[in-house]
Design an enzyme around this catalytic site. Structure first.
Site, PDB file in Angstrom:
ATOM      1  N   HIS A 278      -4.420   2.449  14.917  1.00  0.00           N
ATOM      2  CA  HIS A 278      -4.687   0.966  14.074  1.00  0.00           C
ATOM      3  C   HIS A 278      -3.903   0.577  14.925  1.00  0.00           C
ATOM      4  O   HIS A 278      -2.990   0.792  15.295  1.00  0.00           O
ATOM      5  CB  HIS A 278      -5.501   1.096  13.197  1.00  0.00           C
ATOM      6  CG  HIS A 278      -4.382   2.002  12.248  1.00  0.00           C
ATOM      7  ND1 HIS A 278      -3.615   2.420  12.050  1.00  0.00           N
ATOM      8  CD2 HIS A 278      -3.612   0.298  11.625  1.00  0.00           C
ATOM      9  CE1 HIS A 278      -2.665   2.576  11.279  1.00  0.00           C
ATOM     10  NE2 HIS A 278      -2.144   1.291  10.715  1.00  0.00           N
TER      11      HIS A 278
ATOM     12  N   HIS B 235      -0.642   2.456  16.290  1.00  0.00           N
ATOM     13  CA  HIS B 235       0.026   3.860  15.790  1.00  0.00           C
ATOM     14  C   HIS B 235      -0.935   4.723  14.935  1.00  0.00           C
ATOM     15  O   HIS B 235      -2.706   4.363  14.110  1.00  0.00           O
ATOM     16  CB  HIS B 235       0.497   3.522  15.010  1.00  0.00           C
ATOM     17  CG  HIS B 235       0.697   1.869  13.962  1.00  0.00           C
ATOM     18  ND1 HIS B 235       0.470   0.692  14.435  1.00  0.00           N
ATOM     19  CD2 HIS B 235       0.535   2.198  12.953  1.00  0.00           C
ATOM     20  CE1 HIS B 235       0.221   0.347  13.252  1.00  0.00           C
ATOM     21  NE2 HIS B 235       0.459   0.839  12.334  1.00  0.00           N
TER      22      HIS B 235
ATOM     23  N   LYS C 172       0.569  -1.221   0.004  1.00  0.00           N
ATOM     24  CA  LYS C 172       0.023   0.525   0.259  1.00  0.00           C
ATOM     25  C   LYS C 172       0.897   1.219  -0.451  1.00  0.00           C
ATOM     26  O   LYS C 172       1.303   1.470   0.918  1.00  0.00           O
ATOM     27  CB  LYS C 172      -0.906  -0.353   0.840  1.00  0.00           C
ATOM     28  CG  LYS C 172      -2.257   0.886   1.538  1.00  0.00           C
ATOM     29  CD  LYS C 172      -2.976   0.598   2.719  1.00  0.00           C
ATOM     30  CE  LYS C 172      -4.390   2.585   1.884  1.00  0.00           C
ATOM     31  NZ  LYS C 172      -4.100   3.249   3.479  1.00  0.00           N
TER      32      LYS C 172
ATOM     33  N   ASP D  73      -2.284  -2.923  13.102  1.00  0.00           N
ATOM     34  CA  ASP D  73      -2.181  -3.872  11.963  1.00  0.00           C
ATOM     35  C   ASP D  73      -2.809  -4.844  11.707  1.00  0.00           C
ATOM     36  O   ASP D  73      -2.188  -5.819  12.909  1.00  0.00           O
ATOM     37  CB  ASP D  73      -0.418  -3.927  11.327  1.00  0.00           C
ATOM     38  CG  ASP D  73      -0.143  -2.356  10.216  1.00  0.00           C
ATOM     39  OD1 ASP D  73      -0.837  -1.156  10.557  1.00  0.00           O
ATOM     40  OD2 ASP D  73       0.811  -2.400  10.720  1.00  0.00           O
TER      41      ASP D  73
END
Length: 355
Positions: A234, A290, A215, A236
């Site tokens: 969020h 993060h 991404k 990962d």
């Protein structure tokens, strides 16, 4: 069904707006913690993201090798994120990857739209902007390009950018080298749990099934960076995430109750432990919260590769060796697909309703 066309953040930024649309303004409780990212990156106060030198990762000298492994394991348990240096991927290749991504985003929006995805119908690969299906229901100050880069047979080269011409060769070679590094990291993390070296790699899908998804995040200049986020807070979902960036600060980690801004370390790759490894290790390795800040002076670009297990084939749960009477299982069994649904869309399979 007609494709929903999102307004690209890049277009908003180039239109010379002085105030950002309300959809991008964060809630009041978040705004209190958003500061000037350049000032925060220069600060030497408080805890700092660890830097791990991987030169000794495969050293024939047992003492050198074990010291490197111990530092990697310690950072994975205490932080769950770190700068990797001397990682074995050449500066020349990393520069090619960065140049290819920049060249794609430097094209007119009309050219990039030829690769646009259709999130509403479930097609997330390609060029896009975040729809408001995230935890807050708000928009993030970013556009992106997303696609699978490994294994080769799982790629769809038809949606890979044709311009610049080095995009496919550069990303293809980077994917192969990053996959090799992934195996080495998983091997060390297995040893850190007292397991056989190959155990974690087997648990996340081995060479055949572990997907590497790239991404490229493009964060345009923002006229009111104190009100917005490039990426909201969020963790990962991946096993591991590897990140390159264009040396513009933005990444923040929530460590010991405070937001810590990651320094820009030359020639480094930032690595996150993802939820998948946190679950398998029963929380011994950390998947850290993060987020990404934006600024009004410089465009920020990051290249994030998410190493993800197959969606349905593997049941994610703490490995038996990580569970004891003193440390009972902290995570219920679920497939990777169920974990994605719960985290990203807040849906319950039982009720089918948003939580």
């Amino acid at each position: 069904m007609a494709k929903v066309v999102n307004l690209r953040v890049e277009i908003l930024a180039r239109n010379g707006i002085q105030s950002i649309p309300k959809e991008y303004v964060r809630p009041q409780e978040e705004l209190e913690s958003i500061g000037d990212v350049f000032e925060e990156e220069m600060s030497e106060e408080g805890p700092q993201l660890p830097t791990i030198d991987l030169e000794g990762l495969d050293s024939a000298d047992k003492q050198v090798r074990e010291k490197c492994h111990a530092e990697l394991i310690k950072a994975s348990k205490e932080w769950g994120v770190m700068h990797l240096v001397k990682h074995g991927i050449s500066d020349e290749l990393i520069n090619r990857v960065k140049m290819a991504g920049k060249a794609f985003f430097n094209q007119p929006v009309e050219e990039k739209e030829k690769y646009s995805n259709d999130q509403a119908s479930g097609n997330v690969q390609g060029y896009g902007s975040k729809l408001a299906n995230n935890a807050s229901g708000q928009l993030e100050w970013q556009d992106y390009f997303f696609h699978c880069i490994f294994p080769e047979e799982k790629r769809d080269l038809s949606i890979w950018p044709k311009t610049p011409t080095d995009y496919i060769p550069a990303i293809n070679e980077y994917a192969k080298q990053l996959r090799d590094l992934t195996s080495k990291i998983l091997s060390v993390l297995s040893l850190g749990l007292g397991l056989e070296q190959e155990r974690l790699e087997k648990e996340v899908g081995d060479m055949e099934e572990l997907l590497l998804q790239l991404k490229i995040n493009y964060y345009p200049k923002c006229p009111q960076p104190e009100l917005a986020l490039g990426v909201e807070a969020h963790t990962d979902i991946s096993a591991l995430t590897f990140i390159l960036h264009n040396m513009v600060p933005g990444l923040q980690l929530f460590y010991e109750g405070k937001w810590v801004t990651a320094k820009c370390v030359p020639n480094s790759i930032i690595m996150h432990i993802g939820d998948t490894i946190e679950i398998l290790s029963n929380g011994k390795y950390k998947s850290i919260l993060h987020r990404g800040l934006v600024n009004k002076e410089k465009v920020r670009i990051s290249w994030a590769v998410f190493c993800e297990p197959p969606k349905e084939k593997i049941l994610l749960k703490p490995l038996p060796e990580t569970v004891s009477e003193a440390e009972p299982s902290r995570f219920p069994p679920r497939t990777f697909a169920q974990h994605v649904m719960q985290k990203l869309f807040r849906k319950s399979e039982d009720s089918g309703e948003a939580k």
